[in-house]
Design a protein around this motif. Structure first.
Motif, PDB file in Angstrom:
ATOM      1  N   ALA A 248       3.631  97.635   1.422  1.00  0.00           N
ATOM      2  CA  ALA A 248       2.280  97.905   0.934  1.00  0.00           C
ATOM      3  C   ALA A 248       2.331  98.469  -0.480  1.00  0.00           C
ATOM      4  CB  ALA A 248       1.567  98.879   1.866  1.00  0.00           C
ATOM      5  N   GLY A 250       0.127 100.765  -3.641  1.00  0.00           N
ATOM      6  CA  GLY A 250      -0.304 102.146  -3.763  1.00  0.00           C
ATOM      7  C   GLY A 250      -1.411 102.288  -4.781  1.00  0.00           C
ATOM      8  N   THR A 251      -2.168 103.366  -4.657  1.00  0.00           N
ATOM      9  CA  THR A 251      -3.304 103.626  -5.545  1.00  0.00           C
ATOM     10  C   THR A 251      -3.081 104.905  -6.330  1.00  0.00           C
ATOM     11  OG1 THR A 251      -4.840 102.534  -4.021  1.00  0.00           O
ATOM     12  CG2 THR A 251      -5.798 104.020  -5.657  1.00  0.00           C
ATOM     13  N   THR A 293       2.598 105.517  -5.635  1.00  0.00           N
ATOM     14  CA  THR A 293       3.431 104.679  -4.759  1.00  0.00           C
ATOM     15  C   THR A 293       3.229 103.188  -5.033  1.00  0.00           C
ATOM     16  OG1 THR A 293       1.707 104.729  -3.063  1.00  0.00           O
ATOM     17  CG2 THR A 293       3.437 106.402  -2.915  1.00  0.00           C
ATOM     18  N   ASN A 324      -3.219  97.765  -4.465  1.00  0.00           N
ATOM     19  CA  ASN A 324      -3.569  99.019  -3.808  1.00  0.00           C
ATOM     20  C   ASN A 324      -2.876  99.103  -2.451  1.00  0.00           C
ATOM     21  OD1 ASN A 324      -5.063  97.480  -1.986  1.00  0.00           O
ATOM     22  ND2 ASN A 324      -7.058  98.188  -2.711  1.00  0.00           N
ATOM     23  N   GLN A 325      -3.056 100.242  -1.774  1.00  0.00           N
ATOM     24  CA  GLN A 325      -2.309 100.490  -0.539  1.00  0.00           C
ATOM     25  C   GLN A 325      -2.770  99.620   0.624  1.00  0.00           C
ATOM     26  OE1 GLN A 325      -4.492 102.459  -1.892  1.00  0.00           O
ATOM     27  NE2 GLN A 325      -5.889 103.307  -0.343  1.00  0.00           N
ATOM     28  N   CYS A 328      -0.555  94.208   1.414  1.00  0.00           N
ATOM     29  CA  CYS A 328       0.858  94.128   1.776  1.00  0.00           C
ATOM     30  C   CYS A 328       1.488  92.955   1.034  1.00  0.00           C
ATOM     31  CB  CYS A 328       1.023  93.958   3.283  1.00  0.00           C
ATOM     32  SG  CYS A 328       2.741  93.994   3.837  1.00  0.00           S
TER      33      CYS A 328
END
Length: 439
Positions: A248, A250-251, A293, A324-325, A328
């Protein structure tokens, strides 16, 4: 439209037209219009018929009575599409009436192609002294203004009284018909392109079904799988077995402005509805990337929406980007061509989405994605299947580009013709019967 007049006649305008001072007048809400046009209230030029929903006991799906339309959910490109009929209508629209959505969202328009029953969400506008298609296009051009008329705390709506006060610029009937003819010709081109896109979509769906069950080359032996019959030589493996990365994104902290508007593309799940991600709405800075992340995915990465409204939707990344999280990123090994997996996951999207869980919203975890079963033919057969499916996608993309071109042309023509900036009076335009029958 005759051979003497083409669409080009109405698109070659200067950026800043300079009409003679005595040929225009200022009117609040309409801007400048030719002095030989009149201004009429909608109440004077059309009968306004608000809808009234009949008892639900009079509804049916058997085609008994009149087609029943309640709002813009039934609207098509020009004409509404019936799936409910009414045996005891309270309010009726007639063929060629302009149908307007008067409850949220306000201002959507269609034209009745037959007599029909209309519910509370619609009003029928029946022209008295002008061409109905001209009225249709004029109201479409002013839709934002119609939306501002809407009031209400629970849902926005407009009343018959609101519509009665609406001012309409009115050229001669001859010019109305010519304007309607030009715009209708473009609309027909848009509609034909939409029909082609829809047909190609059906072709692609059929190819998915055939290619992912029978394969590309001629197979003589088949076996059962959780997805039905497949060629005997195909393997069924977990995604984790044919991928080098499932991760995934990250934001970066949204309260840190310095993290955004940088040079690194950043994909959100709402952008996964497109076939390929070639650009992003937002970007992040190197600082935002380093202090979050977020991960950088390379072109050829398959992106899967893990949760939210787009859960289970799949896109192929054509650029280097972060996500973004809720996205995927899936990177395949040499055993699986990225485009083949992309097409297969779209084909199996219902199976993937069915694995989602959650009371508040659907979600697909990384673990679910890793354990998801996929079909694995030889790389050579994967390439053949991809070539077939990509050719259809290319045709769809070309037609979508053509549709956007026509839509841009239509917007420009509506602005010019409905304001009188470009006149049709001295242009030889043949008005077909289908336009003249609207008045």
């Amino acid at each position: 439209m005759s051979d003497d007049a083409t669409l080009d006649d109405f698109t070659e305008t200067t950026e800043e037209p300079e009409p003679e001072q005595d040929s225009v007048r200022e009117l609040f809400g309409l801007g400048e219009i030719p002095s030989d046009w009149s201004i009429e209230s909608l109440a004077n030029i059309a009968q306004i018929i608000p809808g009234n929903s009949p008892p639900s006991s009079t509804y049916n799906e058997n085609g008994e009575g009149l087609p029943f339309f309640q709002g813009n959910s039934e609207f098509g490109h020009f004409h509404p599409e019936a799936d409910t009929w009414c045996s005891e209508p309270r309010k009726e629209a007639e063929e060629n009436d302009v149908l307007m959505s008067i409850r949220a969202p306000v201002g959507d328009l269609n034209i009745a192609d037959r007599n029909c029953c209309i519910g509370r969400g619609l009003a029928a506008l029946r022209p008295k002294t002008l061409n109905g298609l001209y009225l249709f296009y004029n109201l479409a051009e002013r839709r934002p203004w119609l939306s501002r008329l809407a009031t209400g705390s629970t849902f926005k709506s407009v009343t018959k009284g609101d519509l009665q006060l609406l001012d309409i610029p009115v050229p001669s009937l001859s010019e109305q018909r010519k304007i309607a003819t030009v715009l209708h010709n473009v609309d027909q081109a848009i509609q034909k392109t939409e029909e082609t896109i829809s047909q190609l979509g059906r072709v692609k769906k059929g190819l998915y079904q055939t290619l992912f069950s029978e394969g590309y080359r001629k197979h003589n032996q088949f076996k059962s799988s959780k997805y039905g019959e497949i060629p005997e030589s195909w393997r069924v493996l977990k995604l984790a077995e044919i991928t080098s990365q499932i991760q995934a994104g990250g934001t970066p902290d949204t309260d840190e402005p310095e993290y955004y508007d940088g040079d690194i593309p950043w994909v959100k799940t709402g952008e996964l509805s497109q076939y390929r991600v070639t650009e992003t709405e937002q970007s992040i800075t190197d600082k935002g990337f380093q202090e979050s992340t977020a991960r950088l995915f390379s072109p050829g990465t398959i992106l899967i929406a893990m949760y939210g409204a787009t859960t289970g939707e799949v896109s192929l990344l054509d650029i280097e980007a972060t996500t973004n999280q809720a996205c995927c990123g899936v990177v395949t090994t040499e055993e699986m061509k990225p485009e083949f997996l992309f097409h297969q996951l779209n084909y199996l999207s219902n199976h993937l989405e069915s694995l989602s869980a959650g009371s508040g919203q659907q979600n697909i975890s990384k673990g679910i994605i890793e354990k998801f079963d996929v079909l694995v033919p030889t790389v050579e057969e994967q390439d053949s299947i991809v070539r077939v499916l990509n050719s259809v996608d290319e045709s769809i993309s070309e037609n979508e580009s053509t549709k956007k071109k026509y839509q841009r042309l239509k917007r420009g023509l509506m602005q010019d013709l409905l304001s009188g900036t470009v006149r049709t009076t001295d242009t030889n335009i043949e008005v077909p019967d289908e336009i003249a029958q609207h008045g």
